[in-house]
Design a protein around this motif. Sequence first.
Motif, PDB file in Angstrom:
ATOM      1  N   SER A 675      -4.089  12.352 -18.216  1.00 58.22           N
ATOM      2  CA  SER A 675      -3.407  11.248 -18.895  1.00 58.22           C
ATOM      3  C   SER A 675      -3.096  11.719 -20.305  1.00 58.22           C
ATOM      4  O   SER A 675      -3.603  12.745 -20.767  1.00 58.22           O
ATOM      5  CB  SER A 675      -4.297  10.001 -18.944  1.00 58.22           C
ATOM      6  OG  SER A 675      -5.445  10.239 -19.746  1.00 58.22           O
ATOM      7  N   ARG A 676      -2.269  10.967 -20.996  1.00 64.15           N
ATOM      8  CA  ARG A 676      -1.943  11.347 -22.372  1.00 64.15           C
ATOM      9  C   ARG A 676      -3.187  11.384 -23.262  1.00 64.15           C
ATOM     10  O   ARG A 676      -3.386  12.370 -23.994  1.00 64.15           O
ATOM     11  CB  ARG A 676      -0.917  10.388 -22.965  1.00 64.15           C
ATOM     12  CG  ARG A 676      -0.453  10.781 -24.367  1.00 64.15           C
ATOM     13  CD  ARG A 676       0.457   9.713 -24.942  1.00 64.15           C
ATOM     14  NE  ARG A 676       1.537   9.419 -24.029  1.00 64.15           N
ATOM     15  CZ  ARG A 676       2.235   8.283 -24.028  1.00 64.15           C
ATOM     16  NH1 ARG A 676       1.964   7.337 -24.909  1.00 64.15           N
ATOM     17  NH2 ARG A 676       3.206   8.098 -23.157  1.00 64.15           N
ATOM     18  N   TRP A 678      -6.246  11.989 -22.408  1.00 61.02           N
ATOM     19  CA  TRP A 678      -7.084  13.129 -22.029  1.00 61.02           C
ATOM     20  C   TRP A 678      -6.519  14.419 -22.616  1.00 61.02           C
ATOM     21  O   TRP A 678      -7.254  15.218 -23.212  1.00 61.02           O
ATOM     22  CB  TRP A 678      -7.181  13.246 -20.512  1.00 61.02           C
ATOM     23  CG  TRP A 678      -8.262  14.193 -20.084  1.00 61.02           C
ATOM     24  CD1 TRP A 678      -9.531  13.885 -19.729  1.00 61.02           C
ATOM     25  CD2 TRP A 678      -8.169  15.634 -20.021  1.00 61.02           C
ATOM     26  NE1 TRP A 678     -10.246  15.029 -19.446  1.00 61.02           N
ATOM     27  CE2 TRP A 678      -9.444  16.108 -19.616  1.00 61.02           C
ATOM     28  CE3 TRP A 678      -7.163  16.553 -20.264  1.00 61.02           C
ATOM     29  CZ2 TRP A 678      -9.711  17.471 -19.450  1.00 61.02           C
ATOM     30  CZ3 TRP A 678      -7.434  17.910 -20.110  1.00 61.02           C
ATOM     31  CH2 TRP A 678      -8.685  18.362 -19.711  1.00 61.02           C
ATOM     32  N   ALA A 703       2.167  13.749 -17.282  1.00 58.83           N
ATOM     33  CA  ALA A 703       1.015  12.975 -17.740  1.00 58.83           C
ATOM     34  C   ALA A 703       1.167  12.597 -19.201  1.00 58.83           C
ATOM     35  O   ALA A 703       0.865  11.469 -19.607  1.00 58.83           O
ATOM     36  CB  ALA A 703      -0.270  13.763 -17.517  1.00 58.83           C
ATOM     37  N   VAL A 707       1.676   8.747 -18.502  1.00 62.95           N
ATOM     38  CA  VAL A 707       0.381   8.206 -18.082  1.00 62.95           C
ATOM     39  C   VAL A 707      -0.432   7.823 -19.319  1.00 62.95           C
ATOM     40  O   VAL A 707      -1.081   8.675 -19.932  1.00 62.95           O
ATOM     41  CB  VAL A 707      -0.403   9.230 -17.231  1.00 62.95           C
ATOM     42  CG1 VAL A 707      -1.686   8.588 -16.688  1.00 62.95           C
ATOM     43  CG2 VAL A 707       0.458   9.743 -16.082  1.00 62.95           C
ATOM     44  N   LYS A 710      -5.937   4.140 -19.230  1.00 62.25           N
ATOM     45  CA  LYS A 710      -6.165   3.099 -18.242  1.00 62.25           C
ATOM     46  C   LYS A 710      -6.544   1.805 -18.957  1.00 62.25           C
ATOM     47  O   LYS A 710      -7.381   1.813 -19.847  1.00 62.25           O
ATOM     48  CB  LYS A 710      -7.275   3.501 -17.274  1.00 62.25           C
ATOM     49  CG  LYS A 710      -6.885   4.635 -16.339  1.00 62.25           C
ATOM     50  CD  LYS A 710      -8.002   4.938 -15.359  1.00 62.25           C
ATOM     51  CE  LYS A 710      -7.588   6.056 -14.408  1.00 62.25           C
ATOM     52  NZ  LYS A 710      -8.665   6.369 -13.432  1.00 62.25           N
TER      53      LYS A 710
END
Length: 727
Positions: A675-676, A678, A703, A707, A710
Amino acid sequence: MSTEPETTEDAEPGTPTSGAQTEEAQGDAADAGQVSEAEAELRAQQAERERIAQRKAEKSAPIESGGKLSGKAADLLAAVRAVESGEKPAAAVFAEPEPAPRRSAPEPVRRPQPVADGAVTGVAAPAPEAVQAVRAVLGEGGAPEVLAPQAAEALGEGAEERLRADPWQLLRIAGVRPEQADGFARALLGAECGPDDERRGRAVTVWLLEQAALAGHTALEMPALVAALAQRGVPDPDRAVQDTIAEGEALVFQDALEETGAPAPARAEDAEDAEEDEGDEARPVRLLVGLERYALAEESLADGLARLANSAPEQGGSAGEWERAAASAQGAAGELIRAVAAHGLVLHTGGAASLAEPAALLTAAHSLGLRAWAAAHGPVGRSRFAALVPRSGTAEAAPGSPSADDDSPAAPVCTVAGLLAGSEGPGRDADGALDLDLLVVLDAPQLDVETAALLTESLPDGARLVLAGDPAVLWSVGPGRVFADLLAARICPQVASRQPDPGPLGELVSGIGIGELNQVEAPGKEVVIVPVRDAGEAVHRTVQLVADSVPRAIGVPAEQTQVITPGHGGAVGTRALNAALKERLNPGPGRFGGFDPGDRVVHSPTPGRVLPGTVVKADAEGLHLSCEGEAVVVPRERVEQSVRHGWALTAHQAVGSRWPAVVVVLPGDAAQALSRPWVYTAFGRADRHLSVVHGVEQALPKAVAEVPAKPRTTRLPVLLAPQVGGS
């Protein structure tokens, strides 16, 4: 680069995962005798939580909380150990919950009482006879008897009777899943066992809420919880939720949804009265369910933040003196000093280079006579920030800090954990509040709701709190998104740093923060991409980079190079990479529980807290580590649970720290974990050099661009809305 022989062992199959889950299991209660720092920290936090619960009870009516293995027993034991050791994160149970609900006007907050080192009482270890009784019940149900100590501790007094009367209480043990508890219940209850058993419905409801907390949520929307219960085979999910609430094992809240204006706060117990008060026009409401511990923590946090935001801080100097201090500072540091002069709660955002601004604030505050301290997420962050702050005679050297072993005054910098435990920082006054006027919390995105509640509750009236950090990094391991919620709530001044991180690395990470993976000019080999085809090549090239290429071409030795990968498991997870790196960099038999002197490790004394270190020796006391200069002894029985090799870490373990060189490993099967936040966090851990072992092809730019983090369901924004400025 030269070719070297493969050094990795066969790794277990699996896709590495990432998330906000707890990565290390909680330890057992301390035996009588000398209390270690970790034990003192656990006990201090437990005592603070008990005070919070007592305070909430005074404000409203109390809420009662209701040898050789094979087959299912072996599977159950393996699942428990996998979660405890961090090999498997908790499942991401809910995919798309949104932030939510409410709160009443604040009341005066009592100061916590002082906590004396060694005098705090924690939860006592279960008696041997209690463990033996639980072991017998587990054996009857075909569950691993070695789980008896955990079950006895989790269920408390009369654990064996509770387990026999309600076998689904086995779900209280970390790592146990509903299908495994079902098998245990069938073995004990026989024909009485069925999917419609109300005991099963309640236990699965609580288990789902615990899983949601591991994924970062402090509460869940009722429809999401009901749907998850149906997926777990609960025939009447609505009844299961109502039974759980009636037994006091969960709390329910409602939020009146409005397009404009703040939602009207209400406890769900008063939902019917609230609906009657609405008149003829029915307004949509959002119902949420949460565990009591997180509900109390989030409400206490909202109270504490509102108290700071609404109160006038002690000046510690005239307005003119504050203004002169601000005028002498550069850039956003002056804005930060002006904001802190007039407000009790201030937010500061920026990357690594922006740390100079909180450092300037701390220096100015000391010049004005304030008792000012900064607290970092971990010892590495503490040491880095301490180097930016002139040493002051008002501070005492923290263990492991740069000045702890000399006669010079210490920089007023500690860790959050050490501050709360009383092992670092200013200590507490006679009323139990932290003995300071200004607290700057660095790495603020890493604060979960419980830790943040403890901090705010510990601040004296009239104190100032500055929360500083980079909002683009991964959120906390524990539940909540405190810093992001506060930024969104806009209840206090926010100062954004305009100082970018320098060089090609700063340019690369800044682009990732806005969703762009740019190619950057790196004339000094600041950024190097190493393409790989498969997992075996990824491990081989990673070892080659750490042991040979980076030391030779960049001048950074292996001990200052950190490997970061998405997960613990899999062919290119931390365990596989650490095995290969140990074989190359510090081969040995692992005679001390898998460790040898000189091994790089990470120690997690409590969930979410990571201390990088090196193995020194082992003896009858346990495993001796050196963590940022601090001597740490891990008891033998805790080594397997709380210590792992540290040449390779996950991004969550690495957050809050930086190294001269970083090797980020992105194997082909890691695409779903990216994800961005991460990528931003992993790439941003490098000071001088970043190597990317790249096997995910177009998944990486996708990503970064598409992304985001979350979503987490939290109640803090709505809890704050009616309290700040209008109460």
